[in-house]
Design a protein around this motif. Structure first.
Motif, PDB file in Angstrom:
ATOM      1  N   GLN A 142      64.424  31.861  35.504  1.00 33.59           N
ATOM      2  CA  GLN A 142      63.862  30.811  34.648  1.00 33.59           C
ATOM      3  C   GLN A 142      62.624  30.177  35.278  1.00 33.59           C
ATOM      4  N   ASP A 143      62.625  29.977  36.594  1.00 31.26           N
ATOM      5  CA  ASP A 143      61.456  29.354  37.231  1.00 31.26           C
ATOM      6  C   ASP A 143      60.216  30.230  37.126  1.00 31.26           C
TER       7      ASP A 143
ATOM      8  N   ARG B  28      58.008  39.567  39.412  1.00 33.17           N
ATOM      9  CA  ARG B  28      57.135  38.754  40.256  1.00 33.17           C
ATOM     10  C   ARG B  28      55.873  38.405  39.486  1.00 33.17           C
ATOM     11  N   ILE B  29      55.120  37.455  40.005  1.00 31.13           N
ATOM     12  CA  ILE B  29      53.810  37.145  39.449  1.00 31.13           C
ATOM     13  C   ILE B  29      52.889  38.316  39.796  1.00 31.13           C
ATOM     14  N   ALA B  30      52.201  38.872  38.811  1.00 27.01           N
ATOM     15  CA  ALA B  30      51.311  40.020  39.050  1.00 27.01           C
ATOM     16  C   ALA B  30      50.265  39.667  40.091  1.00 27.01           C
ATOM     17  N   GLY B  31      50.026  40.589  40.994  1.00 29.86           N
ATOM     18  CA  GLY B  31      49.022  40.400  42.023  1.00 29.86           C
ATOM     19  C   GLY B  31      49.539  39.759  43.291  1.00 29.86           C
ATOM     20  N   LEU B  32      50.787  39.307  43.292  1.00 26.26           N
ATOM     21  CA  LEU B  32      51.346  38.680  44.502  1.00 26.26           C
ATOM     22  C   LEU B  32      52.242  39.645  45.245  1.00 26.26           C
TER      23      LEU B  32
ATOM     24  N   ALA C  47      62.949  30.696  26.053  1.00 29.00           N
ATOM     25  CA  ALA C  47      63.746  29.492  25.842  1.00 29.00           C
ATOM     26  C   ALA C  47      64.657  29.350  27.050  1.00 29.00           C
ATOM     27  N   PRO C  48      65.147  28.143  27.310  1.00 24.84           N
ATOM     28  CA  PRO C  48      66.057  27.956  28.446  1.00 24.84           C
ATOM     29  C   PRO C  48      67.269  28.872  28.342  1.00 24.84           C
ATOM     30  N   GLY C  49      67.741  29.270  29.482  1.00 24.04           N
ATOM     31  CA  GLY C  49      68.925  30.123  29.515  1.00 24.04           C
ATOM     32  C   GLY C  49      68.915  31.128  30.643  1.00 24.04           C
ATOM     33  N   PRO C  50      67.909  31.865  30.996  1.00 23.11           N
ATOM     34  CA  PRO C  50      66.716  32.041  30.173  1.00 23.11           C
ATOM     35  C   PRO C  50      66.975  33.005  29.024  1.00 23.11           C
TER      36      PRO C  50
END
Length: 136
Positions: free
Chosen positions: A95-96, A132-136, A47-50
């Motif tokens: 949050q992003d 982080r995004i996995a794999g990046l 949820a937002p806030g995050p």
């Protein structure tokens, strides 16, 4: 739903680790024979806030959210000399990143070091390498 992955780098070889389930029992217990990394995946709602919610998510106060990794006896190995937990914060995920993972289905990943300076399994609040995004 967002999938989070906690990678435990350099775990003490042969020591059982697990996520802590909603009922405080061990979940997805595993160990490394040679100190290879261990990975634990679980899903959360956001949820937002995050703000992050889920079966493995614990809270402390209005903001702090974290996950426990159980170690040794607490992970289901009664013969282990250790009975401890790692506390891994998840309230600090940007949050992003949460929004991107929710839309794309990508997994968010962080790493923690599984061995303390004294050579025993790390415990208490442990620092992550950042999410982080996995794999990046």
């Amino acid at each position: 739903m967002v999938t989070l992955r906690i990678v435990i780098a350099q775990p003490v070889a042969g020591v059982l680790h697990s996520l802590q389930a909603k009922d405080d029992s061990p979940l997805d217990a595993k160990s490394s024979r040679d100190g290879a990394p261990l990975a634990f995946d679980f899903q959360v709602r956001t949820a937002p806030g995050p703000k992050v919610f889920g079966d493995q998510v614990r809270r402390e106060g209005p903001v702090r959210r974290f996950v426990y990794i159980r170690i040794g006896q607490l992970a289901g190995d009664p013969a282990s000399p250790w009975s401890r937990r790692m506390k891994i914060d998840i309230h600090d995920i940007a949050q992003d990143l949460l929004d991107r993972a929710a839309k794309s289905g990508e997994t968010l990943e962080t790493t923690v070091i599984g061995t303390g300076k004294d050579g025993t399994p790390a415990c208490a609040t442990v620092r992550t390498t950042g999410w982080r995004i996995a794999g990046l």
